[in-house]
Write an enzyme that holds these catalytic residues in place. Structure first.
Site, PDB file in Angstrom:
ATOM      1  N   GLU A  36       7.396  -2.303  23.154  1.00  0.00           N
ATOM      2  CA  GLU A  36       6.424  -3.122  22.410  1.00  0.00           C
ATOM      3  C   GLU A  36       7.010  -3.951  21.258  1.00  0.00           C
ATOM      4  O   GLU A  36       6.479  -3.943  20.150  1.00  0.00           O
ATOM      5  CB  GLU A  36       5.301  -2.231  21.866  1.00  0.00           C
ATOM      6  CG  GLU A  36       4.592  -1.448  22.943  1.00  0.00           C
ATOM      7  CD  GLU A  36       3.377  -0.680  22.441  1.00  0.00           C
ATOM      8  OE1 GLU A  36       3.175  -0.609  21.216  1.00  0.00           O
ATOM      9  OE2 GLU A  36       2.644  -0.157  23.278  1.00  0.00           O
ATOM     10  N   ASN A  59       9.807  -2.285  27.724  1.00  0.00           N
ATOM     11  CA  ASN A  59       8.443  -1.911  28.110  1.00  0.00           C
ATOM     12  C   ASN A  59       7.426  -2.538  27.142  1.00  0.00           C
ATOM     13  O   ASN A  59       7.629  -2.500  25.927  1.00  0.00           O
ATOM     14  CB  ASN A  59       8.351  -0.375  28.037  1.00  0.00           C
ATOM     15  CG  ASN A  59       7.086   0.195  28.646  1.00  0.00           C
ATOM     16  OD1 ASN A  59       6.729  -0.157  29.769  1.00  0.00           O
ATOM     17  ND2 ASN A  59       6.408   1.077  27.918  1.00  0.00           N
ATOM     18  N   HIS A  99      -2.439  -1.283  30.609  1.00  0.00           N
ATOM     19  CA  HIS A  99      -3.672  -0.651  30.125  1.00  0.00           C
ATOM     20  C   HIS A  99      -4.771  -1.689  30.318  1.00  0.00           C
ATOM     21  O   HIS A  99      -4.910  -2.611  29.512  1.00  0.00           O
ATOM     22  CB  HIS A  99      -3.541  -0.274  28.649  1.00  0.00           C
ATOM     23  CG  HIS A  99      -2.481   0.764  28.403  1.00  0.00           C
ATOM     24  ND1 HIS A  99      -2.595   2.054  28.858  1.00  0.00           N
ATOM     25  CD2 HIS A  99      -1.288   0.699  27.782  1.00  0.00           C
ATOM     26  CE1 HIS A  99      -1.519   2.747  28.501  1.00  0.00           C
ATOM     27  NE2 HIS A  99      -0.697   1.943  27.856  1.00  0.00           N
ATOM     28  N   GLU A 144       2.326   2.481  32.554  1.00  0.00           N
ATOM     29  CA  GLU A 144       1.303   3.259  31.819  1.00  0.00           C
ATOM     30  C   GLU A 144      -0.096   2.924  32.324  1.00  0.00           C
ATOM     31  O   GLU A 144      -1.046   2.805  31.542  1.00  0.00           O
ATOM     32  CB  GLU A 144       1.396   2.982  30.308  1.00  0.00           C
ATOM     33  CG  GLU A 144       2.771   3.256  29.733  1.00  0.00           C
ATOM     34  CD  GLU A 144       2.863   3.071  28.226  1.00  0.00           C
ATOM     35  OE1 GLU A 144       1.811   2.992  27.559  1.00  0.00           O
ATOM     36  OE2 GLU A 144       3.988   3.014  27.712  1.00  0.00           O
ATOM     37  N   ASP A 198      -3.704   2.519  33.307  1.00  0.00           N
ATOM     38  CA  ASP A 198      -5.052   3.108  33.232  1.00  0.00           C
ATOM     39  C   ASP A 198      -6.025   1.945  33.188  1.00  0.00           C
ATOM     40  O   ASP A 198      -5.711   0.869  32.669  1.00  0.00           O
ATOM     41  CB  ASP A 198      -5.235   4.108  32.073  1.00  0.00           C
ATOM     42  CG  ASP A 198      -4.804   3.599  30.703  1.00  0.00           C
ATOM     43  OD1 ASP A 198      -4.677   2.372  30.513  1.00  0.00           O
ATOM     44  OD2 ASP A 198      -4.603   4.447  29.816  1.00  0.00           O
TER      45      ASP A 198
END
Ligand code: XIL
Length: 459
Positions: free
Chosen positions: A161, A203, A239, A266, A268
């Protein structure tokens, strides 16, 4: 922390992309039966399907049953982060990280390492550092943690990030960024030196399509590849909200075309009318891009998720499979492209040619060459020890440092002294070097690198 869900357009992938998936699936017809778990069905096309897991939940039998049945990769949800692994400067705690590692390895799963450097979840002592002190602490952290897990991690999120949201495409401001724009490449070089077998990933989130932020990252990766900075993969956190960008797959593809693997790291997706469909779309996008090597969901059951109330995962709170699960499994079983087999380092080392070397060993004895990755105020040194015409049983390499310089850490060798002339002695597993063979060790230091040729002594 709240999940950051951007505004999205609810568009499905183009008909052209769907056609590509169908065409690719024809190639696998007859080669495999439909598999009945996520991991096994992903493995049919050479991919993994993983979950982020928490050490504190491993005592829950429903949780571990689903974990060991369905997933062939794990990521530590929090246990390998900076605050968890180095709560006090120079004091490393690996107990919970090791639990995640061993859970994965004992189950035959890959382990993704997450995350070496990040502006969030830093220990308090690091938050209050800046400048060279922070840079050195950060590089030491990368070196120590990657060395601890050396040879066991499939892929590391080396930097997490580091780019800003919004339209700038620029780096995010952080204490790490303020140490100099080269902090990311310094971290990747230190990680490569510490664990040459791990794939090294950048990432980030809000990179779920072609947008200003993902383009900023794309430009960084392209620059790293052109200059030989070691980077092997890009992670797309994904996400997601209730829609998906129509350029999701094209974005994965443009990164893959730079010569890096891509991974969904990641995943979701907010529960709503489209959850199952979007899960299927993301899965098909990965399968359509040959260098998309795997997908990780950020938790197992909805009740395990960090996104409280979003019910964003594949299993409900009781551990039952949701419609989203079936959508993913069907997409995996439809098959797709097959990732090429790549083994890091896939970039061309060394970045910096050897700066100082002793002459090649003419007779018996040994020689040592050093390659340096430097930044303003410090460096990581990789040293190759080569035996001459006879096998050696033990070696010592003496390194003369300029005044003011000091060694702050070493791996695969033990050092005597930290300033002036520092002696690095072989350890048990690299003591014996066959005639003409070589072994490597490394160290990092402050100031400029070695001031003179290294001197190797056998015995
Ligand atoms: C989250 C964890 O899931 C939470 O348990 C923790 O409180 C905060 O971090 N991006 C990342 C992950 O890279 O490390 C974050 O994990 C979610 C967002």
């Amino acid at each position: 922390m709240n999940p950051r869900i951007p505004r999205r357009r609810s568009l499905l992938l183009s008909a052209a992309a769907a056609g590509a998936v169908i065409a690719a699936s024809v190639a696998v017809v007859g080669t495999a039966e439909a598999a009945s778990t996520l991991g096994a069905s992903a493995a049919q096309s050479g991919r993994y399907f993983g979950a982020a897991i928490a050490a504190g939940r491993l005592g829950d039998s429903t949780y571990t049953r689903i974990l060991t049945t369905e997933f062939n990769s794990v990521t530590a949800e929090n246990e390998m982060k900076w605050d968890a692994t180095e709560p006090q400067q120079g004091r490393f705690t690996y107990t919970n990280g090791d639990r995640i590692l061993n859970q994965g390895l004992s189950n035959g799963a890959k382990v993704r390492g997450h995350a070496l450097l990040w502006h969030a979840q830093q220990p308090g002592w690091a938050q209050s550092l800046s400048g060279t002190a922070l840079r050195n602490a950060a590089i030491n952290h990368v070196t120590q943690v990657a060395t601890h897990y050396r040879g066991k991690i499939y892929a590391w999120d080396v930097v997490n990030e580091a780019f800003a949201d919004g339209g700038s495409g620029a780096r995010r401001d952080s204490n790490l960024q303020r140490t100099g724009n080269d902090w990311i490449e310094a971290a990747f070089r230190a990680a490569r030196a510490a664990d040459p077998a791990a794939k090294l990933c950048y990432n980030d989130y809000n990179t779920d399509g072609i947008n200003a932020k993902s383009t900023g990252i794309y430009n960084m990766v392209r620059d790293f590849k052109s200059r030989g900075v070691p980077i092997d993969c890009v992670g797309f956190q994904s996400h997601l909200g209730t829609g998906i960008d129509s350029t999701y797959q094209a974005n994965l593809k443009r990164f893959a075309d730079l010569g890096v693997d891509v991974q969904i790291t990641e995943l979701d997706i907010e529960q709503g009318g489209n959850q199952a469909n979007i899960y299927g779309t993301v899965t098909r996008a990965c399968l359509a891009v040959s260098r998309c090597t795997g997908i990780t969901v950020w938790g197992i059951r909805d009740t395990d998720s960090w996104r409280t109330g979003a019910n964003p995962l594949l299993f409900d709170g009781s551990g039952n499979k949701k419609a989203a699960y079936t959508s993913v499994l069907n997409a995996l079983n439809a098959g797709g492209t097959t990732p090429p087999v790549t083994t890091p380092p896939v970039t061309t080392p060394p970045v910096t040619p050897p700066t100082t070397s002793s002459p090649p060993p003419a007779g018996s004895g040994c020689a040592a060459t050093v390659s340096l990755n430097t930044w303003n105020g410090g460096y990581v040194a990789s040293v190759r020890v080569t035996a001459g015409s006879a096998a050696i049983n033990g070696w010592t390499v003496r390194v003369a440092l300029p005044s003011g310089g000091a060694v702050t850490g070493a791996w695969s060798a033990t050092n005597t002294g930290t300033t002036g002339t520092v002696a690095f002695r072989s350890v048990d597993y690299n003591r014996q070097v066959p005639a003409g063979g070589s072994t490597e060790f490394g160290f990092q230091g402050t100031g400029a690198g070695p001031a003179a040729a290294l001197v190797c002594t056998a015995g």
